[in-house]
Design a protein around this motif. Structure first.
Motif, PDB file in Angstrom:
ATOM      1  N   MET A   1       0.848  -1.194   0.000  1.00 34.23           N
ATOM      2  CA  MET A   1       0.000   0.000   0.000  1.00 34.23           C
ATOM      3  C   MET A   1       0.885   1.247   0.000  1.00 34.23           C
ATOM      4  SD  MET A   1      -2.917   1.185   2.763  1.00 34.23           S
ATOM      5  CE  MET A   1      -1.747   1.376   4.097  1.00 34.23           C
ATOM      6  N   THR A   2       0.579   2.186  -0.913  1.00 33.36           N
ATOM      7  CA  THR A   2       1.314   3.441  -0.971  1.00 33.36           C
ATOM      8  C   THR A   2       0.792   4.380   0.107  1.00 33.36           C
ATOM      9  OG1 THR A   2       1.637   3.227  -3.347  1.00 33.36           O
ATOM     10  CG2 THR A   2       1.933   5.407  -2.410  1.00 33.36           C
ATOM     11  N   LEU A   3       1.711   4.947   0.867  1.00 28.97           N
ATOM     12  CA  LEU A   3       1.345   5.935   1.865  1.00 28.97           C
ATOM     13  C   LEU A   3       1.527   7.325   1.270  1.00 28.97           C
ATOM     14  CD1 LEU A   3       2.991   4.492   5.105  1.00 28.97           C
ATOM     15  CD2 LEU A   3       0.625   4.246   4.329  1.00 28.97           C
ATOM     16  N   ALA A 481      -5.660  10.875   1.300  1.00 30.87           N
ATOM     17  CA  ALA A 481      -5.657  10.399   2.678  1.00 30.87           C
ATOM     18  C   ALA A 481      -4.243  10.583   3.223  1.00 30.87           C
ATOM     19  CB  ALA A 481      -6.075   8.938   2.745  1.00 30.87           C
ATOM     20  N   MET A 482      -4.054  11.643   3.964  1.00 27.55           N
ATOM     21  CA  MET A 482      -2.744  11.937   4.544  1.00 27.55           C
ATOM     22  C   MET A 482      -2.530  11.011   5.746  1.00 27.55           C
ATOM     23  SD  MET A 482      -3.095  16.117   4.361  1.00 27.55           S
ATOM     24  CE  MET A 482      -1.554  16.421   5.246  1.00 27.55           C
ATOM     25  N   ARG A 483      -1.458  10.233   5.698  1.00 32.21           N
ATOM     26  CA  ARG A 483      -1.217   9.234   6.728  1.00 32.21           C
ATOM     27  C   ARG A 483      -0.129   9.683   7.695  1.00 32.21           C
ATOM     28  NH1 ARG A 483      -3.820   4.373   5.220  1.00 32.21           N
ATOM     29  NH2 ARG A 483      -3.172   3.689   7.295  1.00 32.21           N
ATOM     30  N   ASP A 542     -16.134   4.815   0.096  1.00 40.54           N
ATOM     31  CA  ASP A 542     -16.374   5.159   1.494  1.00 40.54           C
ATOM     32  C   ASP A 542     -15.045   5.433   2.196  1.00 40.54           C
ATOM     33  OD1 ASP A 542     -15.193   2.731   2.357  1.00 40.54           O
ATOM     34  OD2 ASP A 542     -17.123   1.693   2.382  1.00 40.54           O
ATOM     35  N   TYR A 543     -15.126   5.867   3.435  1.00 40.66           N
ATOM     36  CA  TYR A 543     -13.941   6.358   4.119  1.00 40.66           C
ATOM     37  C   TYR A 543     -12.867   5.287   4.274  1.00 40.66           C
ATOM     38  CZ  TYR A 543     -10.966   8.599   7.602  1.00 40.66           C
ATOM     39  OH  TYR A 543      -9.887   9.135   8.269  1.00 40.66           O
ATOM     40  N   ILE A 549      -7.016   3.256  -0.437  1.00 38.79           N
ATOM     41  CA  ILE A 549      -6.558   3.709  -1.760  1.00 38.79           C
ATOM     42  C   ILE A 549      -5.524   4.818  -1.610  1.00 38.79           C
ATOM     43  CG2 ILE A 549      -7.281   4.860  -3.892  1.00 38.79           C
ATOM     44  CD1 ILE A 549     -10.044   3.514  -3.457  1.00 38.79           C
ATOM     45  N   GLY A 550      -5.811   5.774  -0.747  1.00 40.03           N
ATOM     46  CA  GLY A 550      -4.872   6.846  -0.460  1.00 40.03           C
ATOM     47  C   GLY A 550      -5.050   8.106  -1.275  1.00 40.03           C
ATOM     48  N   LEU A 551      -5.423   7.983  -2.547  1.00 40.91           N
ATOM     49  CA  LEU A 551      -5.510   9.155  -3.412  1.00 40.91           C
ATOM     50  C   LEU A 551      -6.667   8.998  -4.382  1.00 40.91           C
ATOM     51  CD1 LEU A 551      -4.246  11.832  -4.532  1.00 40.91           C
ATOM     52  CD2 LEU A 551      -2.935  10.387  -6.105  1.00 40.91           C
TER      53      LEU A 551
END
Length: 765
Positions: A1-3, A481-483, A542-543, A549-551
């Protein structure tokens, strides 16, 4: 998963090495990525973080109001979170009960985070509203004059910013791009909620390839691609005169589009009387404009003719309205664009800020993003943002603003979160005196900036990489989605958690939190926004899927944009928001205010300081203080990328080689810039794209005064004038500034801007 995370300069992906170290990279789909902020986690930047709550020693020993003259020099005592929060809450409670909430100023000005929830300005305003209200600011240092005058004459600044004709339309339809102040791509590296795809440099490149003629009028020639544009040198603060000279030619030679003026505008004849000199006998023709601006009359005349005979886009940089009478170039630009009759046509009309931010000229979809509600402010008082020193120095004093007379509040407490007034404000030595007036200054801060060093209570805040958030910006075509990439450094806490604890102590926790922690707010804001987009026919996951997904890339929402095309198609059905519903070349409203420094139509008014007023033998230069190339404002000034652009640890002042030679200054010499307001040191950089008589020192150097107040680091705001643009807008006049430059300076002192404050134990005297 890409952060992913997001910064003003772009979307960043996170690469985690085997040893756990984080490496930030630009999003690979960006056509023109930059590297600003990729080093934000480096040791040199982290070393200047605020790690633990700290209280100024004199304030801790003596209580509120103790030795405010020592702010910026006093040592600090580090204490525990509970005690720090108790002290801050007790002081807020004391002030609101003793003096009222109208004695609290909620300072938050700056680009604190690309995240829409952990956005310090939203957080501090929501908290202070929950606690009973506060005195706020209006407008911005960037756009103080334009934000006030544009709604009177054509449309609101937010509308104009979001609806600039897009670069693809300019490429396909524009024949002449005539710029006042250039299209500085360095400024357009940013957008408030982050950038997915950078548009400006690719947009200019495409126009050059298409053979579109570009002309750059102004004192600086390197703020529009040198290979693309012809440069017409023009004295600073005199663009209004050039525009008026062009307007005179358009009328005098029958080139003005009278049909457009009659159908879409109001007040042209009142303006025309001024152009022709009806009141004072002075025609505002090209010869008159040449005497003011230094631009040859024949050049002005030809620019007017060329603009009328081609599909022309007029553009003005934001810097022009950050000057004495900054409202006037904005109004004059709109008036000339109206006379050309091309507003609302593809590739024609005007732009106000191509190059100021990535958003302007974007063809990404105009979508609604998640927003944290800030509640209701029970205090009606406010100030134009650039009048903070005036307010602190003159409590109870009156001042004019947008047709009304207002009164400055008596501020006893400042709560600042997200921003650095020791970067943004003008005449920092005056601000230093003003900052001694409040009894208490509380700051949530990530780094030991000059603002933190001038506070009484400093609460350490997290940086975006230390928290989850949602990144979004208007017309930037994404939601990210800023992680959280790293744990908070030291004892840093999110602004939301800090304000939650304070609201609990002030009995307004439920109002502030509504029962939500950060994670619940992020889910709530996203799902609410998801519903809004669904009603527009746009489906997003959804959230939980979004986090995975991240982006989200809204590329399918792209469409060409033509500003004011609907108004042009049907001016009755699509009336403007002005009082007349039309473009107001003469404004009855502004005229009714009776302001000598901002009458009812565009005029030339002499600046407070300018080259045209210098007596014989006066060798002062006009100082321009533009935005820096390697940071946003003062953010990340300590990073390696920013430091690499300094010489000997100092910012560079750009000088024309002839001006340098007259003063015996060589490239790289340390020089002193000075005037009656202050002085600073900088490293000389010779640049033949700066016109003679002008110097340029970019903003962003952290304030670093010596004992005399002279800045060692190259901060131009120790020199700039702290005065309003006019009685209408009261905006910043940073670009109106004369200085003397001398050098070389022998044995210049070392810079200390990035040194931590002195810490002492509580028992030390």
């Amino acid at each position: 998963m890409t952060l992913f995370t997001s910064a003003h300069w772009g979307i960043r992906t996170a690469e985690i090495a085997a040893d756990g170290q984080i490496r930030l990279l630009p999003w690979p789909g960006d056509p023109d990525p930059n590297v600003i902020g990729l080093d934000q986690l480096e040791a040199g930047v982290q070393a200047i973080r605020v790690c633990r709550p700290a209280v100024r020693k004199s304030w801790l020993d003596g209580g509120p109001g103790s030795r405010p003259d020592l702010r910026g020099r006093d040592p600090f005592v580090e204490i525990g979170w509970d005690e720090a929060l108790d002290l801050a809450a007790a002081e807020i409670d004391r002030v609101r009960k003793t003096h009222g909430n109208g004695s609290i100023f909620g300072g938050s000005y700056g680009w604190s985070s690309a995240g829409r929830f952990h956005h310090a300005q939203s957080q501090v305003h929501r908290f202070l509203n929950a606690a009973g209200g506060y005195v706020r600011h209006e407008n911005s240092y960037s756009l103080g004059a334009a934000r006030v005058i544009l709604p009177h004459i054509i449309a609101s600044m937010p509308y104009v910013m979001a609806n600039h004709t897009s670069w693809d339309v300019l490429r396909d339809h524009t024949q002449l791009l005539l710029c006042f102040g250039g299209v500085p791509w360095k400024n357009a590296q940013i957008s408030a909620g982050g950038v997915l795809r950078h548009h400006v440099r690719p947009g200019i490149d495409a126009m050059r390839v298409a053979g579109i003629r570009m002309v750059n009028v102004g004192p600086v020639g390197d703020n529009l691609d040198n290979a693309a544009a012809a440069w017409v040198p023009c004295r600073p603060n005199t663009d209004t005169a050039v525009l008026l000279g062009m307007a005179h030619v358009l009328h005098d030679e029958g080139l003005a589009d009278r049909a457009f003026l009659d159908r879409y505008c109001t007040g042209y004849d009142r303006f025309l009387a001024y152009l022709n000199g009806g009141a004072d006998g002075t025609a505002r023709n090209p010869e008159w404009a040449e005497r003011i601006s230094g631009v040859p009359a024949d050049t002005i005349r030809q620019l007017a003719r060329d603009a009328a005979s081609h599909r022309t886009m007029l553009n003005m940089s934001w810097s022009l309205q950050r000057a004495s009478h900054g409202e006037q170039p904005v109004w004059a630009l709109v008036a000339v664009a109206a006379m050309l009759g091309q507003i609302g046509l593809p590739g024609g009309g005007f732009g106000f800020g191509y190059g100021a931010a990535n958003t302007l000229g974007s063809n990404e979809g105009l979508l609604v993003g998640p927003t944290l509600p800030q509640g209701r402010n029970a205090v009606s008082d406010f100030i134009p943002v650039a009048r903070i020193a005036d307010m602190l120095l003159s409590p109870g004093g009156s001042y004019p603003y947008d047709g009304k007379t207002r009164t400055y509040a008596d501020i006893r407490l400042i709560y600042w979160a997200g921003g650095n007034p020791w970067h943004h404000h003008q005449d920092l030595n005056r601000l230093e005196r003003a900052w001694q007036k409040p009894e208490t200054v509380i700051v949530n801060e990530q780094y030991w900036t000059a603002t933190a060093k001038h506070a009484d209570i400093v609460l350490p805040a997290t940086i975006p990489a230390e928290r989850d958030d949602i990144g979004y910006s208007t017309r930037e075509g994404h939601m990210v989605a800023m992680r959280q990439l790293v744990p908070p450094l030291g004892g840093a806490r999110d602004d939301y958690d800090i304000f939650t604890e304070l609201s609990r102590r002030l009995d307004c926790e439920e109002t502030f939190t509504e029962g939500n922690d950060s994670a619940a707010w992020l889910r709530k804001l996203y799902e609410q926004n998801r519903g809004v987009l669904a009603r527009q026919g746009i489906d997003i996951p959804d959230y939980d899927q979004f986090r995975e997904i991240g982006l989200i890339d809204f590329a399918d929402q792209k469409a060409p944009v033509v500003m004011f095309d609907a108004f042009r198609a049907d001016p009755e059905a699509n009336r403007l928001s002005t009082p007349s519903g039309r473009i107001e070349i003469f404004s009855e409203t502004i005229d009714s205010f009776g302001l000598a420094d901002c009458p009812g139509h565009p005029v030339w008014l002499e600046p407070d300081e300018w080259l045209g007023r210098l007596p014989a033998g006066d060798d002062r230069l006009h100082l321009l203080s533009d935005q820096p190339e390697r940071k946003l404002h003062s953010q990340l000034d300590a990073s390696a990328h920013s430091r690499d652009n300094k010489v000997g640890g100092r910012e560079q002042v750009h000088l024309n080689p002839a001006d340098a030679a007259e003063r015996g200054i060589a490239d790289g010499d340390v020089v002193e810039l000075s005037n009656d307001r202050g002085a600073c040191l900088a490293a000389a950089r010779l640049n033949d794209r700066i016109m003679p008589g002008v110097a340029r020192l970019s903003t962003g150097a952290w304030h670093d005064p010596d004992e005399s107040g002279r800045d060692r680091h190259g901060n131009p705001n120790v020199l700039t004038l702290d005065k309003g643009t006019s009685s209408l807008a009261q905006g910043s006049v940073a670009q109106t500034c004369l200085v003397r430059i001398t050098g070389p300076v022998n044995a210049p002192p070392c810079t200390t801007a990035f040194n931590l404050p002195h810490f002492v134990a509580r028992e030390e005297n």
